[in-house]
Design a protein around this motif. Structure first.
Motif, PDB file in Angstrom:
ATOM      1  N   LYS A  22       0.867  -1.171   0.000  1.00 39.60           N
ATOM      2  CA  LYS A  22       0.000   0.000   0.000  1.00 39.60           C
ATOM      3  C   LYS A  22       0.904   1.222   0.000  1.00 39.60           C
ATOM      4  N   VAL A  23       0.768   2.080  -1.003  1.00 40.14           N
ATOM      5  CA  VAL A  23       1.616   3.266  -1.142  1.00 40.14           C
ATOM      6  C   VAL A  23       0.791   4.498  -0.817  1.00 40.14           C
ATOM      7  N   SER A  24       1.293   5.353   0.065  1.00 42.37           N
ATOM      8  CA  SER A  24       0.643   6.602   0.429  1.00 42.37           C
ATOM      9  C   SER A  24       1.622   7.745   0.240  1.00 42.37           C
ATOM     10  N   GLY A  25       1.098   8.920  -0.032  1.00 42.00           N
ATOM     11  CA  GLY A  25       1.954  10.084  -0.211  1.00 42.00           C
ATOM     12  C   GLY A  25       2.569  10.122  -1.598  1.00 42.00           C
ATOM     13  N   ALA A  26       3.242  11.199  -1.876  1.00 44.77           N
ATOM     14  CA  ALA A  26       3.861  11.390  -3.184  1.00 44.77           C
ATOM     15  C   ALA A  26       5.355  11.087  -3.104  1.00 44.77           C
ATOM     16  N   CYS A  43      11.993   6.647  -1.830  1.00 43.19           N
ATOM     17  CA  CYS A  43      10.874   7.250  -1.109  1.00 43.19           C
ATOM     18  C   CYS A  43      11.310   8.654  -0.729  1.00 43.19           C
ATOM     19  N   ASP A  44      10.828   9.607  -1.467  1.00 43.97           N
ATOM     20  CA  ASP A  44      11.230  10.985  -1.237  1.00 43.97           C
ATOM     21  C   ASP A  44      10.057  11.866  -1.642  1.00 43.97           C
ATOM     22  N   GLY A  45       9.814  12.879  -0.909  1.00 45.42           N
ATOM     23  CA  GLY A  45       8.703  13.754  -1.250  1.00 45.42           C
ATOM     24  C   GLY A  45       7.896  14.076  -0.014  1.00 45.42           C
ATOM     25  N   ASP A  46       6.608  14.317  -0.219  1.00 45.10           N
ATOM     26  CA  ASP A  46       5.727  14.733   0.852  1.00 45.10           C
ATOM     27  C   ASP A  46       5.153  13.522   1.581  1.00 45.10           C
ATOM     28  N   ARG A  47       5.731  13.185   2.721  1.00 47.59           N
ATOM     29  CA  ARG A  47       5.275  12.109   3.595  1.00 47.59           C
ATOM     30  C   ARG A  47       5.074  10.777   2.881  1.00 47.59           C
ATOM     31  N   PRO A  48       6.124  10.251   2.267  1.00 48.77           N
ATOM     32  CA  PRO A  48       5.972   8.952   1.594  1.00 48.77           C
ATOM     33  C   PRO A  48       5.804   7.828   2.614  1.00 48.77           C
ATOM     34  N   SER A  49       5.014   6.836   2.256  1.00 50.96           N
ATOM     35  CA  SER A  49       4.798   5.699   3.136  1.00 50.96           C
ATOM     36  C   SER A  49       4.460   4.477   2.303  1.00 50.96           C
ATOM     37  N   ILE A  50       5.085   3.353   2.646  1.00 53.45           N
ATOM     38  CA  ILE A  50       4.725   2.087   2.027  1.00 53.45           C
ATOM     39  C   ILE A  50       4.467   1.079   3.140  1.00 53.45           C
ATOM     40  N   ARG A  51       3.443   0.256   2.934  1.00 53.03           N
ATOM     41  CA  ARG A  51       3.022  -0.700   3.954  1.00 53.03           C
ATOM     42  C   ARG A  51       2.718  -2.035   3.290  1.00 53.03           C
ATOM     43  N   MET A  52       3.181  -3.102   3.950  1.00 52.30           N
ATOM     44  CA  MET A  52       2.869  -4.435   3.467  1.00 52.30           C
ATOM     45  C   MET A  52       2.369  -5.253   4.650  1.00 52.30           C
ATOM     46  N   PRO A  53       1.276  -5.970   4.502  1.00 54.59           N
ATOM     47  CA  PRO A  53       0.455  -6.150   3.310  1.00 54.59           C
ATOM     48  C   PRO A  53      -0.467  -4.957   3.078  1.00 54.59           C
ATOM     49  N   LYS A  54      -1.031  -4.902   1.859  1.00 56.01           N
ATOM     50  CA  LYS A  54      -1.933  -3.801   1.508  1.00 56.01           C
ATOM     51  C   LYS A  54      -3.109  -3.728   2.466  1.00 56.01           C
ATOM     52  N   ASP A  55      -3.712  -4.852   2.741  1.00 54.65           N
ATOM     53  CA  ASP A  55      -4.849  -4.925   3.650  1.00 54.65           C
ATOM     54  C   ASP A  55      -4.314  -5.090   5.068  1.00 54.65           C
ATOM     55  N   GLU A  56      -4.503  -4.083   5.903  1.00 55.23           N
ATOM     56  CA  GLU A  56      -3.951  -4.084   7.254  1.00 55.23           C
ATOM     57  C   GLU A  56      -4.544  -5.175   8.141  1.00 55.23           C
ATOM     58  N   ARG A  57      -5.674  -5.739   7.767  1.00 56.43           N
ATOM     59  CA  ARG A  57      -6.295  -6.815   8.561  1.00 56.43           C
ATOM     60  C   ARG A  57      -5.634  -8.164   8.297  1.00 56.43           C
ATOM     61  N   ARG A  58      -4.852  -8.259   7.251  1.00 58.24           N
ATOM     62  CA  ARG A  58      -4.161  -9.504   6.912  1.00 58.24           C
ATOM     63  C   ARG A  58      -2.783  -9.522   7.568  1.00 58.24           C
ATOM     64  N   SER A  59      -2.107 -10.646   7.483  1.00 62.35           N
ATOM     65  CA  SER A  59      -0.785 -10.803   8.086  1.00 62.35           C
ATOM     66  C   SER A  59       0.204 -11.330   7.059  1.00 62.35           C
ATOM     67  N   LEU A  60       1.443 -10.887   7.165  1.00 59.51           N
ATOM     68  CA  LEU A  60       2.494 -11.471   6.333  1.00 59.51           C
ATOM     69  C   LEU A  60       2.772 -12.903   6.757  1.00 59.51           C
ATOM     70  N   ILE A 151       7.123   1.478   6.166  1.00 59.71           N
ATOM     71  CA  ILE A 151       8.249   2.401   6.066  1.00 59.71           C
ATOM     72  C   ILE A 151       7.657   3.756   5.729  1.00 59.71           C
ATOM     73  N   GLY A 152       7.833   4.712   6.620  1.00 59.25           N
ATOM     74  CA  GLY A 152       7.169   5.995   6.457  1.00 59.25           C
ATOM     75  C   GLY A 152       8.113   7.163   6.497  1.00 59.25           C
ATOM     76  N   SER A 153       9.118   7.141   5.668  1.00 58.22           N
ATOM     77  CA  SER A 153      10.070   8.244   5.679  1.00 58.22           C
ATOM     78  C   SER A 153      10.883   8.252   4.398  1.00 58.22           C
ATOM     79  N   ALA A 154      11.697   9.279   4.283  1.00 54.68           N
ATOM     80  CA  ALA A 154      12.555   9.411   3.115  1.00 54.68           C
ATOM     81  C   ALA A 154      13.737   8.454   3.223  1.00 54.68           C
ATOM     82  N   CYS A 155      13.881   7.584   2.227  1.00 59.03           N
ATOM     83  CA  CYS A 155      14.989   6.650   2.181  1.00 59.03           C
ATOM     84  C   CYS A 155      15.033   6.048   0.781  1.00 59.03           C
ATOM     85  N   THR A 156      16.066   5.286   0.513  1.00 61.40           N
ATOM     86  CA  THR A 156      16.159   4.505  -0.708  1.00 61.40           C
ATOM     87  C   THR A 156      16.259   3.056  -0.286  1.00 61.40           C
ATOM     88  N   LEU A 157      15.384   2.227  -0.820  1.00 63.01           N
ATOM     89  CA  LEU A 157      15.246   0.844  -0.382  1.00 63.01           C
ATOM     90  C   LEU A 157      15.590  -0.095  -1.520  1.00 63.01           C
TER      91      LEU A 157
END
Length: 187
Positions: A22-26, A43-60, A151-157
């Motif tokens: 799930k990708v949020s922010g620009a 991940c650079d810009g205005d409050r970038p955020s990526i989350r896995m899994p997309k559906d927060e109710r599920r589990s990796l 991951i909710g910050s500026a970084c290169t992954l």
């Protein structure tokens, strides 16, 4: 299959490396990085955020005890991410890491851990011993599984993987890059 030496959670290669995230922010984009001779996620810009899994109710549902993040941190911006884990009793907990935290803080369901000593401007293999983190931060609870990553910050992954055994020379490591092992927090 989690019986092998490692399980890839994220890799920047392929046509759409974020299809399960799930990708949020620009400002989240796949780019070619000459220093690693491959693609990375910037991940650079205005409050970038990526989350896995997309559906927060599920589990990796990842059970391997070591987590490795191959990351390049910005020299001038804070870095933060969180891990969602379940202990052996199936209690869900959060472990938050940030370069902006000054002191560790803990409650029965979440812990904040400072990353003040993390180098910036160089590629790192951040290695987390999940068994140790859960046990030391949540009153001796046993690690059950990794449920999610945000991951909710500026970084290169470059890559995220789990490992069955402690890394010797960091098997996920690109040649010539430094590493950092992170275990339990103080108190």
């Amino acid at each position: 299959f989690q019986g092998g030496a490692s399980v890839d959670v994220f890799g920047a290669s392929g046509s759409n490396p974020l299809d399960k995230w799930k990708v949020s922010g620009a400002g989240v984009q796949k780019v070619y990085d000459k220093s690693v001779r491959g693609y990375v996620l910037r991940c650079d810009g205005d409050r970038p955020s990526i989350r896995m899994p997309k559906d927060e109710r599920r589990s990796l549902g990842l059970v391997q005890p070591f987590l490795v993040l191959q990351v390049l941190l910005s020299d001038d911006r804070s870095f933060s991410f969180e891990l969602h884990v379940s202990d052996k009793g199936k209690t869900r907990r959060r472990i938050l890491f940030s370069t902006s935290f000054r002191e560790p803080a803990s409650t029965p369901l979440h812990t904040r851990i400072p990353l003040a000593a993390v180098a910036r401007g160089v590629w790192l293999n951040l290695v987390f011993d999940l068994v140790d983190l859960v046990s030391c931060n949540f009153g001796g609870a046993g690690f059950g599984r990794l449920d999610g990553i945000c991951i909710g910050s500026a970084c290169t992954l470059r890559r995220i993987c789990t490992l069955r055994d402690p890394p010797g020379d960091a098997p996920c490591a690109p040649d010539g890059h430094s590493g950092l092992a992170v275990g339990a927090s103080a108190p």
